[in-house]
Design an enzyme around this catalytic site. Structure first.
Site: not given
Length: 307
Positions: A38, A65, A79, A176
């Site tokens: 992203d 992540y 988000d 997300r």
């Protein structure tokens, strides 16, 4: 220049921006990345150069992540860049409750791709449709969450506490969406407020290069020393070493028959992907196929020529 650069993508750039920067720096060499990150996210973005762009689909692509989740706020995009669609108090959230909910997401789960993703719908990317204010039906996809570990929960007792969570998952997982689903199960809503990719396949955050470092190494003529070569990137495939007389036929796309094999692993399976090699280079990625004319033997059909 053939190989893979482990890039530390900064927030604020798209993955395409990073690829374009490197392509221009290297004079237009063929370039591609192994998986979109992203624009607002940071972290590991492997960028393939030259012949390495031919093996993107064959690279190990599980991900790790570190994500920050804000609770009590649900948004249109999952988000904090999106429009707030619900606001609730999560002041009662505790580490024990959150850890129990996280355990519910470990394993194989179904996810609906967000409208902000790069998934194609009738020839267009979903994010292109989202920019036009168009929302379409998306079928759920199966992804695997290998682990979810709560690093820290802070701001407890306030309406919108935040948590740092480490995620290990399969390729194609939308973090997300995972954050939003966690918030939904908690009943308070949640969204992703920060994302850092710490690993992509064999590439780790500790070894990633900033774009400034890439530019400096290139100017000094030392960038090639930072490339991960095809041989290393494809090490997860068994190696079939080829006799010299069979090299040219492989380069032309012909199958490798057993007489052309110099050495091979003891155990192979029908349909297994392998790498066809000489002592100096990887010639091709190939599929193992039973040889109908020689029972008990295999032939190897190239699916991607690299030589």
């Amino acid at each position: 220049m053939d190989g893979i650069l482990n890039i530390l993508k900064p927030p604020g750039m798209t993955s395409h921006d990073v690829v374009d920067f490197i392509r221009r720096l290297l004079g237009g060499i063929k370039t591609g990345h192994t998986g979109t990150l992203d624009p607002g996210a940071a972290g590991v973005l492997p960028v393939c150069l030259g012949r390495a762009t031919r093996v993107i689909q064959f690279l190990p692509n599980d991900k790790e992540y570190r994500v920050e989740i804000i609770f009590g706020l649900a948004t249109s995009t999952g988000d904090t860049f999106g429009e707030v669609i619900s606001r609730n108090s999560a002041s009662s959230l505790t580490s024990e409750v959150l850890e129990e909910v996280l355990r519910a997401f470990v394993g194989e789960i179904a996810q609906v791709p967000p409208m902000t993703s790069a998934v194609r719908y009738r020839g267009k990317r979903l994010y292109e449709l989202a920019r036009q204010g168009i929302e379409v039906h998306r079928e759920p996809r199966q992804v695997s969450i290998y682990s979810l570990r709560l690093v820290q929960l802070y701001g407890t007792g306030t309406p919108h506490p935040r948590a740092l969570v480490d995620v290990a998952c399969s390729a194609g997982t939308y973090i997300r969406t995972l954050c939003a689903d966690i918030g939904h199960l908690l009943g308070c809503g949640a969204s992703m407020s920060f994302l850092l990719r710490t690993r992509a396949g064999i590439f780790s955050l500790e070894e990633a290069l900033t774009l400034e470092e890439v530019e400096e190494l290139f100017r000094e003529g030392r960038l090639s020393g930072k490339l991960v070569r095809l041989e290393q990137a494809l090490e997860h495939f068994p190696a079939i070493y080829v006799r010299p007389g069979a090299v040219n036929s492989i380069k032309s796309g012909s199958p490798l028959y057993w007489p052309g094999v110099a050495t091979a692993p003891e155990f192979l399976q029908e349909g297994q992907l392998v790498r066809l090699c000489t002592d100096r280079a990887v010639l091709a990625v190939a599929r193992t196929v039973a040889d109908s004319k020689r029972p008990g033997y295999y032939q190897f059909k190239p699916v991607r020529i690299l030589a």
